[in-house]
Design an enzyme around this catalytic site. Structure first.
Site, PDB file in Angstrom:
ATOM      1  CG  HIS A 160       3.188  85.533 -58.713  1.00  7.98           C
ATOM      2  ND1 HIS A 160       2.046  84.303 -58.727  1.00  7.98           N
ATOM      3  CD2 HIS A 160       2.318  86.530 -58.529  1.00  7.98           C
ATOM      4  CE1 HIS A 160       0.921  84.929 -58.603  1.00  7.98           C
ATOM      5  NE2 HIS A 160       0.820  86.124 -58.427  1.00  7.98           N
ATOM      6  CE1 TYR A 220       1.272  81.210 -56.072  1.00  6.32           C
ATOM      7  CE2 TYR A 220       2.272  81.744 -53.842  1.00  6.32           C
ATOM      8  CZ  TYR A 220       2.208  81.641 -55.263  1.00  6.32           C
ATOM      9  OH  TYR A 220       3.418  82.147 -55.807  1.00  6.32           O
ATOM     10  CG  ASN A 262       7.963  78.919 -60.523  1.00  7.98           C
ATOM     11  OD1 ASN A 262       7.961  79.884 -59.546  1.00  7.98           O
ATOM     12  ND2 ASN A 262       6.762  78.479 -61.137  1.00  7.98           N
ATOM     13  CE  LYS A 272       6.615  82.298 -57.501  1.00  9.71           C
ATOM     14  NZ  LYS A 272       6.211  81.131 -58.032  1.00  9.71           N
ATOM     15  CD  GLU A 287      -2.143  87.481 -58.049  1.00  6.60           C
ATOM     16  OE1 GLU A 287      -1.424  88.205 -58.637  1.00  6.60           O
ATOM     17  OE2 GLU A 287      -2.609  86.342 -58.230  1.00  6.60           O
TER      18      GLU A 287
HETATM   19  N1  UDP Z   1       3.799  74.889 -57.868  1.00  2.89           N
HETATM   20  C1  UDP Z   1       4.546  73.896 -57.342  1.00  2.89           C
HETATM   21  N2  UDP Z   1       4.429  72.601 -57.615  1.00  2.89           N
HETATM   22  C2  UDP Z   1       3.396  72.378 -58.592  1.00  2.89           C
HETATM   23  C3  UDP Z   1       2.647  73.617 -59.316  1.00  2.89           C
HETATM   24  C4  UDP Z   1       2.919  74.654 -58.821  1.00  2.89           C
HETATM   25  O1  UDP Z   1       5.533  74.250 -56.442  1.00  2.89           O
HETATM   26  O2  UDP Z   1       3.139  71.088 -58.984  1.00  2.89           O
HETATM   27  C5  UDP Z   1       4.330  76.398 -57.521  1.00  2.89           C
HETATM   28  C6  UDP Z   1       5.175  77.031 -58.461  1.00  2.89           C
HETATM   29  O3  UDP Z   1       5.994  77.921 -57.779  1.00  2.89           O
HETATM   30  C7  UDP Z   1       3.981  77.753 -59.349  1.00  2.89           C
HETATM   31  C8  UDP Z   1       2.932  78.298 -58.118  1.00  2.89           C
HETATM   32  O4  UDP Z   1       2.832  76.975 -57.431  1.00  2.89           O
HETATM   33  O5  UDP Z   1       4.635  79.359 -59.632  1.00  2.89           O
HETATM   34  C9  UDP Z   1       1.590  78.433 -58.556  1.00  2.89           C
HETATM   35  O6  UDP Z   1       1.111  77.599 -59.591  1.00  2.89           O
HETATM   36  P1  UDP Z   1       0.242  78.037 -60.786  1.00  2.89           P
HETATM   37  O7  UDP Z   1      -0.027  76.551 -61.429  1.00  2.89           O
HETATM   38  O8  UDP Z   1      -0.681  78.997 -60.392  1.00  2.89           O
HETATM   39  O9  UDP Z   1       1.542  78.529 -61.776  1.00  2.89           O
HETATM   40  P2  UDP Z   1       1.843  80.096 -62.201  1.00  2.89           P
HETATM   41  O10 UDP Z   1       0.611  80.789 -62.151  1.00  2.89           O
HETATM   42  O11 UDP Z   1       2.793  80.463 -61.123  1.00  2.89           O
HETATM   43  O12 UDP Z   1       2.566  79.849 -63.353  1.00  2.89           O
END
Ligand code: UDP
Ligand code: MG
Length: 134
Positions: free
Chosen positions: A116, A50, A113, A10, A127
């Site tokens: 991805h 997303y 974070n 990211k 994807e």
């Molecule tokens: N995210 C965020 N706030 C939240 C939850 C998710 O900014 O409260 C962001 C975070 O970068 C995350 C992405 O949205 O990686 C997608 O969320 P998901 O729950 O799908 O997590 P992942 O699959 O990436 O672990």
């Protein structure tokens, strides 16, 4: 049997100069890089990737963030690669992610974070098509 997954370093991690370390983690496990590209994510690609989060409070920020700077887009291949990558990445919130995981070692905040990875083989297929058009 080998499986493909979509992985992205990211924008925060690219900006911090962590590309090599993060790719190393995946290669260290034996996952094979099939496609690799540095570039921007378009807003259309971000929205498609997303789509499941549309309407959530963090959605607009997430789209702004993932399109804010270059990312590294990858297709990784290996046995159970979807699950293996999710395990290597660690919990979504880096503060909950165990030490030794990529998010646990390189991240501190939920909205930036580090990495991805597709959450299922079906997501991976979708994807990969979004980012590599196949
Ligand atoms: N995210 C965020 N706030 C939240 C939850 C998710 O900014 O409260 C962001 C975070 O970068 C995350 C992405 O949205 O990686 C997608 O969320 P998901 O729950 O799908 O997590 P992942 O699959 O990436 O672990
Ligand atoms: Mg997810």
């Amino acid at each position: 049997m080998d499986q493909r997954t979509y992985v992205m370093v990211k924008p925060d991690a690219v900006a911090r100069g962590l590309i090599a370390q993060i790719i190393q983690r995946f290669e260290d496990t034996g996952l094979v890089i099939e496609r690799l590209e540095l570039g921007m994510v378009t807003r259309d690609q971000a929205a498609a990737n997303y789509a499941e989060h549309e309407g959530k409070p963090f959605y607009e920020g997430l789209i702004d963030y993932i399109t804010s700077g270059p990312v590294v887009k990858m297709v990784l291949r290996g046995p159970e690669s979807v699950m293996v990558v999710r395990k290597l990445m660690g919990a979504t919130n880096p503060r909950d992610a165990a030490p030794g995981t990529i998010r646990g070692d390189y991240g501190l905040v939920l909205d930036a974070n580090v990495v991805h990875g597709s959450d299922s083989p079906e997501s991976a297929k979708r994807e990969i098509a979004i980012f590599f058009g196949e």
